[in-house]
Design an enzyme around this catalytic site. Structure first.
Site, mmCIF file in Angstrom:
data_model
loop_
_atom_site.group_PDB
_atom_site.id
_atom_site.type_symbol
_atom_site.label_atom_id
_atom_site.label_comp_id
_atom_site.label_asym_id
_atom_site.label_seq_id
_atom_site.Cartn_x
_atom_site.Cartn_y
_atom_site.Cartn_z
ATOM 1 C CD GLU A 129 76.632 111.993 44.564
ATOM 2 O OE1 GLU A 129 75.807 112.619 43.762
ATOM 3 O OE2 GLU A 129 77.756 112.553 44.960
ATOM 4 N N GLY A 154 81.542 118.718 46.039
ATOM 5 C CA GLY A 154 81.948 120.141 45.740
ATOM 6 C C GLY A 154 80.507 120.522 45.099
ATOM 7 C CB SER A 167 75.389 117.496 44.607
ATOM 8 O OG SER A 167 76.049 116.115 44.728
#
Ligand SMILES: O=P(O)(O)OP(=O)(O)OP(=O)(O)OC[C@H]1O[C@@H](n2cnc3c(O)ncnc32)[C@H](O)[C@@H]1O
Ligand SMILES: [Ca+2]
Length: 495
Positions: A174, A203, A205
């Site tokens: 990510e 929201g 991580s």
């Protein structure tokens, strides 16, 4: 008259052979230029498409990307042509009713079906990547997360695209793909320019990714992702802090204040006059805080606002652990972080929150940012609701702004000097900043490891040179026929 006839006889231009040679010469040059130009013209712009669904903790979004079919390898060519926000919460919220997770995606998928030309449907890859919400659900109840994926896959397979699967991205992926997106859209990768770091606040991580000369990966291999892109090697530092997205951080901050199970709290991160009744079982229903749940507490507590920025910073700081670091330097919670370097793009909730607070301009000194937040947090709740109506998130902006400043300065070690290296961004050249584009570029092998061979000249330059050379050849040809030219100087004077 005889002199005139003599002159006409000497004028070789009137000889049929000269006329034929000239006509053939002109035709040959025109044909040469036409063939050369047509043969090398850019092919007509046919597009390819790709679809990525970002199944975040708070919501799911669908992105359609398009790029010219014959130029897959050229950076800066893939563009976001459409985005669709799925109505309702993120897919992890459907753990107890998985089929609804699949259904929720239908409207955006129908939109994609309309927007991608029908003859491209079957070759258009469709990916779904889930982030921290599903990571948490998977930790809490892995069979519930499997059921959600099963339902989601079933729903997506019904569409005519080439579905490539739904999966949870690791925090590393990510962070790294967010960095690829930012630098790809900024055209920094192909040109081998110094890259920008990527800061993503979700929201559930938050990710930090950047290239630092002081980092070669050896100190903390878990935080290292190596890329070779367009012939350049990148040693990327990346870390994803699970539970430090803004919703879970708010939970942790509330948990910090309710450890003893009080009936009411005065929360400095909410405005004076704000009051709400909250359920302990709802607040503590997350692996980020479940272990802290107070025993023998009443089912609910009253959540009241105190409106104090400095005190809010203090309670937020308590969710960061600065006590241990086995490396040369750490951000927080014992996680290694090399020295900050270069510019940073901060997106998702960093942007939403700072945009609402009119604080996206990072040339505003950090001290002034804090001062503005102090004033904002001290604004009474009644005044805010009067000014903005009852808009979503309104109650949280004091917390969120304070959290962002605290995370950046106390967490990541940005200072008054380095704060201006951050730019709050939503889009770059029309495409949203986020991990989705980087994810698709990677899975479709659209960024080559080595720099692709490019023609030595751009098409326009090539056309100009061929035309100039052809004209030059023609002029030379005419000049070479000089002996055949009529000799004007020897013309007899007609008296
Ligand atoms: O990355 P993960 O952690 O999975 O979460 P996400 O992808 O769902 O997270 P987003 O970046 O979409 O949003 C981050 C947070 O910002 C919130 N948010 C979205 N729009 C906002 C706005 O206009 N103002 C304030 N907050 C907003 C949203 O509810 C999330 O809590
Ligand atoms: Ca996200």
């Amino acid at each position: 008259m005889s002199a005139q006839r003599e002159m006409k006889e000497k004028n070789h231009w009137h000889k049929p052979v000269t006329i034929i040679i000239t006509v053939i010469g002109v035709m040959a040059i025109v044909a040469l230029v036409t063939v050369a130009v047509l043969q090398n013209r850019p092919l007509s712009q046919k597009y390819k498409y790709g679809i990525v669904m970002d199944a975040g903790s708070s919501h799911t979004a669908l992105y359609i990307y398009a790029w010219p079919a014959e130029k897959d390898n050229n950076t800066g060519r893939v563009e976001q042509t459409h985005s669709c926000k799925v109505k309702g919460p993120g897919i992890s919220s459907y753990a107890s009713n998985p089929s609804k997770a699949g259904e929720s995606l239908r409207v955006c998928m129908q939109e994609a079906k309309q927007l991608v030309p029908a003859n491209h449907h079957s070759e258009t890859p469709l990916y779904l990547g889930a982030t921290a919400g599903m990571r948490l659900l998977n930790l809490e109840d892995s069979s519930a997360s499997d059921r959600v994926f099963h339902a989601v896959e079933g729903a997506l397979q019904k569409f005519p695209f080439s579905f490539q699967g739904a999966r949870i991205l690791s925090g590393q992926e990510e962070g790294a793909f967010g960095w690829v997106t930012v630098n790809y859209l900024d055209d920094r990768l192909k040109q081998g320019l110094e890259t920008k770091g990527a800061l993503d606040l979700g929201g559930a991580s938050t990710q930090i990714s950047f290239v630092s000369d002081t980092f070669d990966g050896s100190e903390s291999p878990d935080n290292n992702v190596n890329f070779r892109l367009y012939g350049n090697d990148y040693n990327l530092y990346t870390h994803s802090f699970l539970c430090y997205g803004k919703d879970q951080a708010l939970r942790m901050t509330l948990a910090q204040q309710t450890l003893s199970g009080p009936g009411s709290i005065l929360d400095p991160c909410f405005h004076r006059g704000y009051t709400d009744t909250k359920n302990y079982s709802v607040l503590y229903d997350s692996p980020c805080v479940s272990k802290m749940k107070p025993q023998n507490a009443t089912p609910t507590f009253t959540h009241k606002g105190g409106g104090d920025f400095l005190q809010c910073q203090d309670v937020i700081k308590r969710i960061f652990n600065f006590t241990h670091c086995k490396y040369n330097q750490c951000s927080f919670n014992g996680i290694f972080q090399p020295f900050l370097q270069g510019q940073y793009g901060a997106f998702s909730a960093y942007y939403f929150v700072m945009d609402f607070l009119n604080l996206t301009d990072t040339s505003i000194p950090l001290e002034d940012v804090k001062e503005k937040l102090k004033r904002y947090c001290a604004t009474p709740w009644s005044e805010l609701t009067q000014q903005h109506g009852n808009i979503k998130y309104l109650a949280e902006y004091c917390f969120s702004g304070t959290y962002i400043v605290t995370l950046l300065t106390e967490g990541y070690n940005f200072t008054s000097q380095t704060y201006p290296t951050i730019k709050y961004i939503k889009k770059i050249k029309g495409s949203d900043a986020g991990w989705t584009l980087g994810y698709m570029l990677n899975l479709t092998n659209m960024i080559p490891a080595e720099a692709p061979d490019t023609p030595p000249l751009p098409h326009a330059g090539y056309v100009s040179i061929v035309t100039i050379m052809a004209i030059l050849l023609f002029v030379l040809f005419i000049v070479s026929l000089r002996p055949l030219w009529p000799r004007c100087s020897k013309q007899p004077h007609i008296i």
